[in-house]
Design a protein around this motif. Structure first.
Motif, PDB file in Angstrom:
ATOM      1  N   GLU A 148       0.827  -1.212   0.000  1.00 20.63           N
ATOM      2  CA  GLU A 148       0.000   0.000   0.000  1.00 20.63           C
ATOM      3  C   GLU A 148       0.860   1.261   0.000  1.00 20.63           C
ATOM      4  O   GLU A 148       0.592   2.214  -0.742  1.00 20.63           O
ATOM      5  CB  GLU A 148      -0.906   0.001   1.226  1.00 20.63           C
ATOM      6  N   ALA A 178      -5.983   0.370   0.451  1.00 19.06           N
ATOM      7  CA  ALA A 178      -6.115   0.998   1.767  1.00 19.06           C
ATOM      8  C   ALA A 178      -7.500   0.797   2.358  1.00 19.06           C
ATOM      9  O   ALA A 178      -7.660   0.771   3.585  1.00 19.06           O
ATOM     10  CB  ALA A 178      -5.807   2.491   1.668  1.00 19.06           C
ATOM     11  N   THR A 203      -3.962  16.769   7.005  1.00 20.31           N
ATOM     12  CA  THR A 203      -3.637  16.305   5.651  1.00 20.31           C
ATOM     13  C   THR A 203      -4.079  17.312   4.605  1.00 20.31           C
ATOM     14  O   THR A 203      -3.346  17.608   3.650  1.00 20.31           O
ATOM     15  CB  THR A 203      -4.313  14.949   5.383  1.00 20.31           C
ATOM     16  N   ALA A 209      -0.874  12.378   2.801  1.00 13.55           N
ATOM     17  CA  ALA A 209      -1.643  11.144   2.974  1.00 13.55           C
ATOM     18  C   ALA A 209      -0.708   9.961   3.220  1.00 13.55           C
ATOM     19  O   ALA A 209      -0.992   9.085   4.048  1.00 13.55           O
ATOM     20  CB  ALA A 209      -2.508  10.895   1.744  1.00 13.55           C
ATOM     21  N   GLN A 222      -0.479   7.741   6.852  1.00 16.83           N
ATOM     22  CA  GLN A 222      -0.606   6.294   6.974  1.00 16.83           C
ATOM     23  C   GLN A 222       0.443   5.719   7.925  1.00 16.83           C
ATOM     24  O   GLN A 222       0.263   4.633   8.474  1.00 16.83           O
ATOM     25  CB  GLN A 222      -0.466   5.639   5.601  1.00 16.83           C
ATOM     26  N   CYS A 244      -0.731   7.857  11.836  1.00 17.68           N
ATOM     27  CA  CYS A 244      -2.047   7.745  12.462  1.00 17.68           C
ATOM     28  C   CYS A 244      -2.492   6.281  12.461  1.00 17.68           C
ATOM     29  O   CYS A 244      -1.826   5.403  11.895  1.00 17.68           O
ATOM     30  CB  CYS A 244      -3.047   8.625  11.705  1.00 17.68           C
ATOM     31  N   THR A 272      -4.375   2.932  11.393  1.00 12.75           N
ATOM     32  CA  THR A 272      -4.555   2.429  10.030  1.00 12.75           C
ATOM     33  C   THR A 272      -5.832   1.620   9.868  1.00 12.75           C
ATOM     34  O   THR A 272      -5.861   0.632   9.162  1.00 12.75           O
ATOM     35  CB  THR A 272      -3.349   1.567   9.611  1.00 12.75           C
ATOM     36  N   SER A 288      -9.112   0.764   8.122  1.00 11.59           N
ATOM     37  CA  SER A 288      -9.373   0.958   6.699  1.00 11.59           C
ATOM     38  C   SER A 288     -10.385   2.064   6.428  1.00 11.59           C
ATOM     39  O   SER A 288     -10.186   2.899   5.540  1.00 11.59           O
ATOM     40  CB  SER A 288      -9.855  -0.356   6.077  1.00 11.59           C
ATOM     41  N   HIS A 325     -11.092   4.564   8.284  1.00 11.79           N
ATOM     42  CA  HIS A 325     -10.451   5.832   8.637  1.00 11.79           C
ATOM     43  C   HIS A 325      -9.452   6.245   7.560  1.00 11.79           C
ATOM     44  O   HIS A 325      -9.311   7.440   7.255  1.00 11.79           O
ATOM     45  CB  HIS A 325      -9.754   5.696   9.992  1.00 11.79           C
ATOM     46  N   ASN A 326      -8.762   5.278   6.977  1.00  9.13           N
ATOM     47  CA  ASN A 326      -7.833   5.595   5.891  1.00  9.13           C
ATOM     48  C   ASN A 326      -8.536   6.336   4.754  1.00  9.13           C
ATOM     49  O   ASN A 326      -8.029   7.332   4.228  1.00  9.13           O
ATOM     50  CB  ASN A 326      -7.211   4.310   5.335  1.00  9.13           C
ATOM     51  N   HIS A 354      -7.593  10.118   5.513  1.00  8.49           N
ATOM     52  CA  HIS A 354      -6.253  10.234   4.934  1.00  8.49           C
ATOM     53  C   HIS A 354      -6.273  10.385   3.418  1.00  8.49           C
ATOM     54  O   HIS A 354      -5.525  11.201   2.870  1.00  8.49           O
ATOM     55  CB  HIS A 354      -5.409   9.007   5.306  1.00  8.49           C
ATOM     56  N   LEU A 355      -7.091   9.604   2.735  1.00  5.90           N
ATOM     57  CA  LEU A 355      -7.068   9.602   1.275  1.00  5.90           C
ATOM     58  C   LEU A 355      -8.102  10.530   0.646  1.00  5.90           C
ATOM     59  O   LEU A 355      -7.928  10.946  -0.503  1.00  5.90           O
ATOM     60  CB  LEU A 355      -7.273   8.177   0.745  1.00  5.90           C
TER      61      LEU A 355
END
Length: 233
Positions: free
Chosen positions: A87, A131, A154, A193, A197, A200, A202, A204, A206-207, A211-212
Motif C-alpha cells: 500500500e 487501503a 492532511t 496522505a 498512513q 495515524c 490504520t 481501513s 479511517h484511511n 487520509h485519502l
C-alpha cells in the motif's frame, strides 16, 4: 519634353500625407520593439518535477514531524505486513506519477505517455482499493491512538505544494489544464496522505475518510482553479 514637374514614381514626396504615415508607422514599430520584455521560457519538465518534489516533500515532512512523531513500531508493521508495504509503495508511485504527468499533460509535443492520465489514475484507484479493502469491517491493523485532526492536517498541509504546482502550471501552455490541475492537486495531497498512513491509526475506513479523501478534494480544487487561470496552448 519636361513638364517642370518631378514624377514621384509611386513614392510619396517629403511632406506629403503618405510620407507622414510612413514615419508614424516606423515610430510606432520602434516604440513596440523598445517596450518588448524578454520572455522567460518555461522550466523544463524534468527540472519542474524535481524541484516540486524536493520542495514539497521537504515541506510536508517537516510539518508532519513538527506536529508529532510516527506511530510506535511502524517499521515492524511494514516488515510484518506485505499488504501494508504494498500500500505504501502504491502511495509513493501515485504521487510521483501524478506530478510527472500533471506538469506535462497537454503540453504541445509531450511524449504520449505523459499526455494521458491513465497511469496516475490507475495507481490512485489501486491505492484506494488496497487501503480501503476492509472499509466495511471492524478490523483495526494497529492499536495506535488516532492522530488529532488528521483529516484537517492532511488537507491543510497539502495546500502549499498545490499552490506551488499551480504556479508551475501557469508558466506552461497546456491543452488540458483541468486534468493537469486535478493530477497536480492529487499529487500535493498524496504526500501528507502517505505520511499520515505512518503516523495515524490504520483502520481501513479511517484511511479512506481521513487520509485519502483529501487527495480527491485537492484534486478537484486543482482542476477547478487550473481550468480558469492556466493559459491554454
Amino acid at each position: 519634353m519636361g513638364t517642370g514637374r518631378r514624377r514621384s514614381r509611386g513614392f510619396p514626396s517629403p511632406g506629403s500625407p503618405g510620407a507622414q504615415t510612413d514615419v508614424d508607422r516606423s515610430d510606432f514599430i520602434e516604440a513596440l520593439v523598445a517596450d518588448l520584455q524578454p520572455v522567460r521560457p518555461p522550466m523544463r519538465w524534468l527540472g519542474a518535477v524535481g524541484i516540486w518534489s524536493a520542495a514539497s516533500w521537504l515541506f510536508v515532512t517537516t510539518e508532519i514531524f513538527a506536529k508529532g512523531a510516527l506511530r510506535e513500531g511502524v517499521g515492524l508493521e511494514i516488515l510484518a505486513s506485505p499488504r501494508f508495504a504494498f500500500e505504501l509503495a502504491i502511495g509513493l508511485a501515485t504521487g510521483f506519477a501524478a506530478i510527472a504527468v500533471g506538469l506535462e499533460m497537454g503540453t504541445p509535443g509531450a511524449p504520449w505517455s505523459l499526455r494521458r492520465p491513465h497511469l496516475p489514475v490507475a495507481l490512485m484507484i489501486a491505492w484506494i482499493l488496497v487501503a480501503g479493502s476492509d472499509a466495511f469491517s471492524s478490523l483495526v491493523v494497529t492499536s495506535a491512538p488516532m492522530r488529532t485532526a488528521c483529516f484537517a492536517e492532511t488537507l491543510l498541509v497539502s495546500l502549499p505544494p498545490w499552490a506551488f504546482a499551480l504556479h508551475l502550471l501557469r508558466r506552461r501552455a497546456l491543452l488540458q489544464a483541468g486534468r493537469a490541475g486535478f493530477l497536480t492537486g492529487a499529487a500535493a495531497a498524496a504526500i501528507p496522505a502517505f505520511w499520515m498512513q505512518l503516523a495515524c491509526v490504520t483502520q481501513s475506513h479511517h484511511n479512506l475518510t481521513a487520509h485519502l479523501s483529501p487527495i480527491l478534494i485537492v484534486g478537484l480544487l486543482g482542476a477547478f482553479v487550473a481550468s480558469r487561470v492556466v493559459p491554454r496552448g
